[in-house]
Design an enzyme around this catalytic site. Structure first.
Site, PDB file in Angstrom:
ATOM      1  N   GLU A  53       0.828  -1.205   0.030  1.00 60.08           N
ATOM      2  CA  GLU A  53       0.187   0.121   0.057  1.00 60.08           C
ATOM      3  C   GLU A  53       0.717   1.165  -0.123  1.00 60.08           C
ATOM      4  O   GLU A  53       0.479   2.339  -0.565  1.00 60.08           O
ATOM      5  CB  GLU A  53      -0.918  -0.149   1.179  1.00 60.08           C
ATOM      6  CG  GLU A  53      -2.064   0.896   1.152  1.00 60.08           C
ATOM      7  CD  GLU A  53      -1.712   2.418   1.530  1.00 60.08           C
ATOM      8  OE1 GLU A  53      -2.496   3.231   0.895  1.00 60.08           O
ATOM      9  OE2 GLU A  53      -1.026   2.507   2.001  1.00 60.08           O
ATOM     10  N   HIS A 114      -0.435   0.301   7.009  1.00 57.65           N
ATOM     11  CA  HIS A 114      -1.233   1.081   6.143  1.00 57.65           C
ATOM     12  C   HIS A 114      -0.006   1.878   5.458  1.00 57.65           C
ATOM     13  O   HIS A 114       0.969   1.577   4.949  1.00 57.65           O
ATOM     14  CB  HIS A 114      -2.155   1.627   6.832  1.00 57.65           C
ATOM     15  CG  HIS A 114      -3.246   2.322   5.886  1.00 57.65           C
ATOM     16  ND1 HIS A 114      -4.550   2.628   6.049  1.00 57.65           N
ATOM     17  CD2 HIS A 114      -3.052   2.546   4.490  1.00 57.65           C
ATOM     18  CE1 HIS A 114      -5.025   3.061   5.161  1.00 57.65           C
ATOM     19  NE2 HIS A 114      -4.491   2.986   4.205  1.00 57.65           N
ATOM     20  N   ILE A 116       3.177   4.712   5.477  1.00 58.13           N
ATOM     21  CA  ILE A 116       4.655   4.780   6.453  1.00 58.13           C
ATOM     22  C   ILE A 116       5.314   5.818   5.923  1.00 58.13           C
ATOM     23  O   ILE A 116       5.103   6.563   5.039  1.00 58.13           O
ATOM     24  CB  ILE A 116       5.422   3.409   5.934  1.00 58.13           C
ATOM     25  CG1 ILE A 116       5.740   3.324   4.376  1.00 58.13           C
ATOM     26  CG2 ILE A 116       4.631   2.043   6.286  1.00 58.13           C
ATOM     27  CD1 ILE A 116       6.666   2.053   4.182  1.00 58.13           C
ATOM     28  N   ASN A 167      -4.990   7.059   7.964  1.00 58.02           N
ATOM     29  CA  ASN A 167      -4.734   6.507   6.752  1.00 58.02           C
ATOM     30  C   ASN A 167      -3.108   6.600   6.185  1.00 58.02           C
ATOM     31  O   ASN A 167      -2.640   5.563   5.956  1.00 58.02           O
ATOM     32  CB  ASN A 167      -5.359   7.451   5.520  1.00 58.02           C
ATOM     33  CG  ASN A 167      -5.133   6.710   4.253  1.00 58.02           C
ATOM     34  OD1 ASN A 167      -4.092   6.709   3.743  1.00 58.02           O
ATOM     35  ND2 ASN A 167      -6.440   6.339   3.437  1.00 58.02           N
ATOM     36  N   ASP A 168      -2.484   7.753   6.440  1.00 61.28           N
ATOM     37  CA  ASP A 168      -1.137   7.967   5.952  1.00 61.28           C
ATOM     38  C   ASP A 168      -0.311   9.160   7.001  1.00 61.28           C
ATOM     39  O   ASP A 168      -1.083   9.719   7.753  1.00 61.28           O
ATOM     40  CB  ASP A 168      -1.178   8.569   4.649  1.00 61.28           C
ATOM     41  CG  ASP A 168       0.363   8.277   4.134  1.00 61.28           C
ATOM     42  OD1 ASP A 168       1.232   7.833   4.740  1.00 61.28           O
ATOM     43  OD2 ASP A 168       0.709   8.945   3.198  1.00 61.28           O
ATOM     44  N   ASP A 268      -4.134   8.675  -4.373  1.00 58.55           N
ATOM     45  CA  ASP A 268      -3.966   7.946  -3.168  1.00 58.55           C
ATOM     46  C   ASP A 268      -2.748   8.654  -2.496  1.00 58.55           C
ATOM     47  O   ASP A 268      -2.684   9.648  -2.016  1.00 58.55           O
ATOM     48  CB  ASP A 268      -3.860   6.581  -3.380  1.00 58.55           C
ATOM     49  CG  ASP A 268      -4.037   5.688  -2.280  1.00 58.55           C
ATOM     50  OD1 ASP A 268      -3.849   6.122  -1.020  1.00 58.55           O
ATOM     51  OD2 ASP A 268      -4.510   4.434  -2.106  1.00 58.55           O
ATOM     52  N   ASN A 269      -1.560   7.838  -2.415  1.00 52.70           N
ATOM     53  CA  ASN A 269      -0.402   8.152  -1.751  1.00 52.70           C
ATOM     54  C   ASN A 269       0.374   9.148  -2.710  1.00 52.70           C
ATOM     55  O   ASN A 269       0.552   8.823  -3.922  1.00 52.70           O
ATOM     56  CB  ASN A 269       0.474   6.865  -1.402  1.00 52.70           C
ATOM     57  CG  ASN A 269      -0.034   6.354  -0.165  1.00 52.70           C
ATOM     58  OD1 ASN A 269      -0.562   6.826   0.828  1.00 52.70           O
ATOM     59  ND2 ASN A 269      -0.225   4.933  -0.275  1.00 52.70           N
TER      60      ASN A 269
END
Length: 354
Positions: A53, A114, A116, A167-168, A268-269
């Site tokens: 992820e 999740h 990092i 989430n992040d 997303d990321n």
């Protein structure tokens, strides 16, 4: 008269529910199809079979992978296997992904990593911050990376009422970070309701041992977060709003919004190229395929590069796109020395030479 009022109220409620349903489909980009854009020198990374992820890379080329995420309603290829942290040395001629050993005393059986982020202290100590969902709860784990035996020493577990749905995160100190909450609630049913009603209650939190506070709010579904190379700006992805927010970091660690970049995909990321400041984004072109998994019609993968985001006209380029035949559900993309790593929510991971 009473029946007329009841029927009218029922009609209004049904109309509202119908409007929210179609609005959710639009937020999910449920009708969007993707045209493939291939890269010539790519291969799937051996040993990553059930998602990577998030990925973070140190300046020396060591890449950390968060693998095996599980969530209520989220598909998993290995539902009974706990998650882990893998590492790859991108300076090797043929880099391999190897799982890092974690120190005794840490609950490996419930490890569900999740987002990092890494942080290098003044004495060159490397800390790895991991969003963890043990038994679908929300914690942040801080590890110290031991390079002599490629292991992780668990330092601390952080729980806080302002971290209900993490989430992040992006580390800004040895025990300091900004984190996104993709929902206001921690309860699964209330999360679904919050998403369906489009309440925009997601937020960004600043955490330090001495202070924890909300520093930005009003997001639909805050997901990825990162920091500019000069440490002046925080970038936040809003998944279902298809936006990247640029926020200026203040001396008191509060954030002030500067601009919003609107895109045509679920972002997303976010990963930052330290040499150029470019933002690399793992995207989901069709969120419905992502959350309602069909092996015959799998979710696609999409990678964007954003150049000059602080200017009036940022340059957005699609670097990679696949309909799911190779890679399903891309969640992160990051670069190092001409190499591109693409991770996914629950599928494989891709290594490319640009």
């Amino acid at each position: 008269m009473g029946r007329l009022v009841a029927v009218s109220l029922l009609g209004i409620a049904l109309a509202l529910l119908g409007e929210r349903f179609w609005a959710l489909r639009n937020r999910l980009k449920a009708s969007r199809e993707l045209e493939s854009i291939d890269l010539p020198n790519c291969h799937l990374i051996k040993g990553i079979e059930a998602g990577s992820e998030d990925i973070d890379i140190l300046p020396n080329g060591l890449a950390f992978f968060s693998v095996g995420l599980k969530f209520p309603g989220l598909y998993s290829f290995t539902p009974d296997k706990p998650g882990g942290i893998l590492m790859m040395d991108l300076k090797e001629d043929r880099p391999r992904a190897l799982e890092l050993r974690i120190s005794r005393g840490f609950n490996l059986a419930s490890f569900n990593p999740h987002g990092i982020s890494t942080f290098i202290d003044e004495d060159d100590t490397v800390y790895l911050f991991v969003v963890n969902h043990p038994e679908f709860k929300n914690t942040v784990e801080i590890f110290k990376y031991e390079d002599n035996d490629n292991s992780l020493l668990h330092i601390k577990t952080i729980e806080h009422e302002l971290l209900p749905s993490v989430n992040d995160l992006v580390a800004v100190g040895p025990a300091h970070f900004y984190a996104t909450n993709d929902h206001y609630f921690s309860d699964t049913f209330l999360k679904y309701l919050e998403t369906y009603l489009n309440l925009h209650w997601a937020n960004v939190i600043y955490y330090s041992p001495n202070e924890v506070k909300v520093v930005a709010e009003g997001f639909d579904s805050a997901s990825g977060i990162s920091i500019s190379p000069d440490k002046k700006y925080i970038y936040v992805a809003d998944l279902l709003a298809h936006e990247i927010h640029v926020l200026e970091k203040q001396s008191n660690m509060n954030l002030t919004q500067l601009k919003v970049l609107k895109l045509d995909t679920l972002v997303d990321n976010l990963s930052i190229d330290p040499s150029s400041g470019d933002i690399w984004v793992g995207c989901h072109s069709n969120g419905q395929k992502l959350f309602v998994y069909d092996p015959n019609n799998p979710p696609s993968s999409e990678v964007l590069r954003i150049q000059n985001i602080l200017t009036e006209k940022p340059i957005v380029t699609t670097i990679y796109a696949n309909n799911g035949s190779v890679l399903q559900g891309s969640s992160v993309a990051t670069v190092y020395d001409g190499k591109l790593l693409i991770g996914t929510l629950y599928h494989r991971a891709l290594y490319c030479e640009l």
